[in-house]
Motif scaffolding. Structure first.
Motif, PDB file in Angstrom:
ATOM      1  N   THR A  19       0.829  -1.210   0.000  1.00  0.00           N
ATOM      2  CA  THR A  19       0.000   0.000   0.000  1.00  0.00           C
ATOM      3  C   THR A  19       0.861   1.257   0.000  1.00  0.00           C
ATOM      4  O   THR A  19       0.610   2.196  -0.770  1.00  0.00           O
ATOM      5  CB  THR A  19      -0.928   0.011   1.229  1.00  0.00           C
ATOM      6  N   THR A  20       1.863   1.287   0.866  1.00  0.00           N
ATOM      7  CA  THR A  20       2.737   2.470   0.913  1.00  0.00           C
ATOM      8  C   THR A  20       3.485   2.652  -0.404  1.00  0.00           C
ATOM      9  O   THR A  20       3.642   3.786  -0.873  1.00  0.00           O
ATOM     10  CB  THR A  20       3.750   2.349   2.060  1.00  0.00           C
ATOM     11  N   LEU A  21       3.923   1.551  -1.012  1.00  0.00           N
ATOM     12  CA  LEU A  21       4.621   1.651  -2.301  1.00  0.00           C
ATOM     13  C   LEU A  21       3.693   2.198  -3.374  1.00  0.00           C
ATOM     14  O   LEU A  21       4.083   3.078  -4.163  1.00  0.00           O
ATOM     15  CB  LEU A  21       5.150   0.275  -2.711  1.00  0.00           C
ATOM     16  N   LEU A  22       2.459   1.715  -3.411  1.00  0.00           N
ATOM     17  CA  LEU A  22       1.502   2.192  -4.411  1.00  0.00           C
ATOM     18  C   LEU A  22       1.187   3.670  -4.220  1.00  0.00           C
ATOM     19  O   LEU A  22       1.181   4.444  -5.194  1.00  0.00           O
ATOM     20  CB  LEU A  22       0.219   1.358  -4.318  1.00  0.00           C
ATOM     21  N   ILE A  23       0.925   4.075  -2.977  1.00  0.00           N
ATOM     22  CA  ILE A  23       0.599   5.481  -2.717  1.00  0.00           C
ATOM     23  C   ILE A  23       1.792   6.378  -3.036  1.00  0.00           C
ATOM     24  O   ILE A  23       1.635   7.453  -3.632  1.00  0.00           O
ATOM     25  CB  ILE A  23       0.162   5.668  -1.245  1.00  0.00           C
ATOM     26  N   TYR A  24       2.987   5.936  -2.660  1.00  0.00           N
ATOM     27  CA  TYR A  24       4.184   6.735  -2.938  1.00  0.00           C
ATOM     28  C   TYR A  24       4.376   6.888  -4.445  1.00  0.00           C
ATOM     29  O   TYR A  24       4.750   7.963  -4.934  1.00  0.00           O
ATOM     30  CB  TYR A  24       5.420   6.085  -2.314  1.00  0.00           C
ATOM     31  N   ALA A  25       4.104   5.807  -5.194  1.00  0.00           N
ATOM     32  CA  ALA A  25       4.242   5.876  -6.649  1.00  0.00           C
ATOM     33  C   ALA A  25       3.220   6.840  -7.253  1.00  0.00           C
ATOM     34  O   ALA A  25       3.535   7.596  -8.184  1.00  0.00           O
ATOM     35  CB  ALA A  25       4.074   4.482  -7.247  1.00  0.00           C
ATOM     36  N   LEU A  26       1.986   6.819  -6.727  1.00  0.00           N
ATOM     37  CA  LEU A  26       0.956   7.719  -7.251  1.00  0.00           C
ATOM     38  C   LEU A  26       1.297   9.183  -6.952  1.00  0.00           C
ATOM     39  O   LEU A  26       1.108  10.052  -7.813  1.00  0.00           O
ATOM     40  CB  LEU A  26      -0.401   7.366  -6.631  1.00  0.00           C
ATOM     41  N   PHE A  28       4.318  10.356  -6.486  1.00  0.00           N
ATOM     42  CA  PHE A  28       5.498  10.656  -7.299  1.00  0.00           C
ATOM     43  C   PHE A  28       5.092  10.968  -8.742  1.00  0.00           C
ATOM     44  O   PHE A  28       5.747  11.779  -9.418  1.00  0.00           O
ATOM     45  CB  PHE A  28       6.454   9.460  -7.275  1.00  0.00           C
ATOM     46  N   ALA A  29       4.028  10.315  -9.219  1.00  0.00           N
ATOM     47  CA  ALA A  29       3.591  10.487 -10.606  1.00  0.00           C
ATOM     48  C   ALA A  29       2.688  11.696 -10.814  1.00  0.00           C
ATOM     49  O   ALA A  29       2.286  11.975 -11.955  1.00  0.00           O
ATOM     50  CB  ALA A  29       2.874   9.225 -11.073  1.00  0.00           C
ATOM     51  N   LEU A  30       2.345  12.413  -9.739  1.00  0.00           N
ATOM     52  CA  LEU A  30       1.477  13.585  -9.888  1.00  0.00           C
ATOM     53  C   LEU A  30       2.151  14.629 -10.779  1.00  0.00           C
ATOM     54  O   LEU A  30       3.362  14.873 -10.664  1.00  0.00           O
ATOM     55  CB  LEU A  30       1.184  14.206  -8.519  1.00  0.00           C
ATOM     56  N   LEU A  58      13.901  15.179  -2.983  1.00  0.00           N
ATOM     57  CA  LEU A  58      13.135  15.185  -4.226  1.00  0.00           C
ATOM     58  C   LEU A  58      14.024  15.069  -5.452  1.00  0.00           C
ATOM     59  O   LEU A  58      13.515  14.840  -6.561  1.00  0.00           O
ATOM     60  CB  LEU A  58      12.299  16.469  -4.311  1.00  0.00           C
ATOM     61  N   ASP A  59      15.333  15.224  -5.284  1.00  0.00           N
ATOM     62  CA  ASP A  59      16.247  15.102  -6.410  1.00  0.00           C
ATOM     63  C   ASP A  59      16.748  13.678  -6.598  1.00  0.00           C
ATOM     64  O   ASP A  59      17.541  13.412  -7.501  1.00  0.00           O
ATOM     65  CB  ASP A  59      17.442  16.041  -6.204  1.00  0.00           C
ATOM     66  N   LYS A  60      16.275  12.758  -5.776  1.00  0.00           N
ATOM     67  CA  LYS A  60      16.711  11.362  -5.860  1.00  0.00           C
ATOM     68  C   LYS A  60      15.687  10.540  -6.636  1.00  0.00           C
ATOM     69  O   LYS A  60      14.525  10.925  -6.768  1.00  0.00           O
ATOM     70  CB  LYS A  60      16.900  10.782  -4.458  1.00  0.00           C
ATOM     71  N   PRO A  61      16.104   9.375  -7.179  1.00  0.00           N
ATOM     72  CA  PRO A  61      15.153   8.511  -7.889  1.00  0.00           C
ATOM     73  C   PRO A  61      14.026   8.042  -6.974  1.00  0.00           C
ATOM     74  O   PRO A  61      14.155   8.052  -5.750  1.00  0.00           O
ATOM     75  CB  PRO A  61      16.032   7.324  -8.347  1.00  0.00           C
ATOM     76  N   PHE A  62      12.949   7.611  -7.603  1.00  0.00           N
ATOM     77  CA  PHE A  62      11.753   7.221  -6.855  1.00  0.00           C
ATOM     78  C   PHE A  62      12.039   6.150  -5.818  1.00  0.00           C
ATOM     79  O   PHE A  62      11.637   6.264  -4.665  1.00  0.00           O
ATOM     80  CB  PHE A  62      10.671   6.742  -7.832  1.00  0.00           C
ATOM     81  N   ILE A  63      12.714   5.096  -6.213  1.00  0.00           N
ATOM     82  CA  ILE A  63      12.922   3.961  -5.310  1.00  0.00           C
ATOM     83  C   ILE A  63      13.784   4.366  -4.121  1.00  0.00           C
ATOM     84  O   ILE A  63      13.580   3.881  -2.992  1.00  0.00           O
ATOM     85  CB  ILE A  63      13.545   2.756  -6.064  1.00  0.00           C
ATOM     86  N   LEU A 275       3.791  13.510   3.685  1.00  0.00           N
ATOM     87  CA  LEU A 275       2.587  13.680   4.501  1.00  0.00           C
ATOM     88  C   LEU A 275       1.452  12.788   3.994  1.00  0.00           C
ATOM     89  O   LEU A 275       0.758  12.142   4.784  1.00  0.00           O
ATOM     90  CB  LEU A 275       2.153  15.147   4.488  1.00  0.00           C
ATOM     91  N   VAL A 276       1.284  12.724   2.674  1.00  0.00           N
ATOM     92  CA  VAL A 276       0.225  11.892   2.095  1.00  0.00           C
ATOM     93  C   VAL A 276       0.464  10.422   2.430  1.00  0.00           C
ATOM     94  O   VAL A 276      -0.440   9.720   2.908  1.00  0.00           O
ATOM     95  CB  VAL A 276       0.160  12.082   0.566  1.00  0.00           C
ATOM     96  N   VAL A 277       1.676   9.950   2.180  1.00  0.00           N
ATOM     97  CA  VAL A 277       1.979   8.535   2.417  1.00  0.00           C
ATOM     98  C   VAL A 277       1.895   8.206   3.909  1.00  0.00           C
ATOM     99  O   VAL A 277       1.424   7.126   4.283  1.00  0.00           O
ATOM    100  CB  VAL A 277       3.380   8.185   1.859  1.00  0.00           C
TER     101      VAL A 277
END
Length: 308
Positions: A19-26, A28-30, A58-63, A275-277
């Protein structure tokens, strides 16, 4: 029973991580740049923007951002908001309000849902059974924001029985109407669930046997019909606490309640990923724990699970 509960606890881990991975990805994709959004219409100094991106990773890759979030979350360090406040402090201010709202909605839906559902099931086919079914169907069909605005107009504006909005430090009366709105849909489901179970169990062989033995109608209803009919209702109520907290966003927006839902909405608009995650992760934990409590209840009541 111990093995069963251990399996259920272990199953919580991939659910929370996924769940946290999915929310973080969403998040990140905003679209858009959250750093530029902080400056609004003002010109952005690229050196300052780069410093902010570095400070918030925020300057680092998503993972890498996600793994850093998980590492800090293990020590309850969810980072800082863009306004410079600790995320845990923002959550600490918002959650008590939402918890009170969810508990009030839970009591409202539990009491009135069971009462009207049992009445409807015992008097199946009567005119008030039809009325209860029509009202429950309307509550399920009409969106929550419509129900909220209707109650605001009649109860708050026209009749002036309850406050229209809750504000920053809501009391019991301030949260009463939002709790009714939040719990209305679940109450309708409980009514229909209780009605179905009661009307089904009232014609079972054990009920006829109890009446043939001379038991009073009240004893048959209380000791046999309700005891078996309310098991699915208790299960639904147990899992609905987490659902109420997660579904409070619309209600809190309508009544201007400064709780988790409103905070989450504002964080999404600002693109504040941590904050969202963090909020969603805590909501998932609440939901999963509620499910675990229901499973434990079944483990106690059902011998097939208790001795597994």
């Amino acid at each position: 029973m111990g093995k069963y509960l251990l399996r259920r606890i272990l199953q919580m881990i991939p659910v929370i991580l996924g769940t946290t991975l999915l929310i973080y990805a969403l998040v990140f994709a905003l679209p858009g740049d959250p750093v530029r959004a902080m400056f609004g219409a003002r010109p952005v100094n690229e050196a300052v923007a780069a410093q902010i991106r570095s400070e918030y990773n925020l300057d680092k890759p998503f993972i890498i951002q996600y793994l850093l979030f998980l590492k800090n979350a293990l020590s309850l360090n969810f980072g800082m908001t863009f306004s410079g406040q600790p995320v845990i402090s923002v959550i600490g201010r918002a959650f008590p309000v939402t918890i009170r709202l969810a508990l009030m909605a839970f009591v409202f839906e539990g009491i009135f849902g069971v009462i009207f559902g049992v009445i409807s099931g015992l008097k199946k086919g009567k005119w008030y059974d039809s009325v209860i079914l029509i009202v429950s169907l309307l509550l399920i069909s009409v969106p929550t924001f419509v129900t909220g605005f209707v109650l605001q107009y009649f109860i708050g504006v026209k009749w002036r029985i309850l406050p229209v909005t809750a504000g920053g430090s809501p009391g019991f009366l301030d949260l009463l109407m939002p709790a009714m709105v939040l719990g209305s849909v679940s109450m309708a489901y409980i009514i229909r669930l209780a009605r179905t179970e009661v009307s089904s169990n009232i014609s079972e062989d054990y009920v006829r046997t109890a009446r043939a033995k001379g038991m009073s109608n009240r004893s048959v209803i209380m000791r046999h019909i309700l005891r078996n009919s309310l098991i699915p209702v208790v299960t639904y109520l147990g899992t609905d606490i987490g659902t109420l907290m997660a579904g409070a966003m619309i209600t809190e927006r309508i009544f201007n309640i400064q709780g988790v839902g409103n905070t989450l909405y504002q964080a999404i608009l600002r693109g504040e990923g941590p904050l969202v995650v963090s909020i969603v992760t805590i909501l998932v934990l609440v939901f999963v724990v509620c499910n675990l409590v229901v499973d434990m209840l079944y483990a106690v009541l059902d011998p097939r699970i208790r001795y597994a």
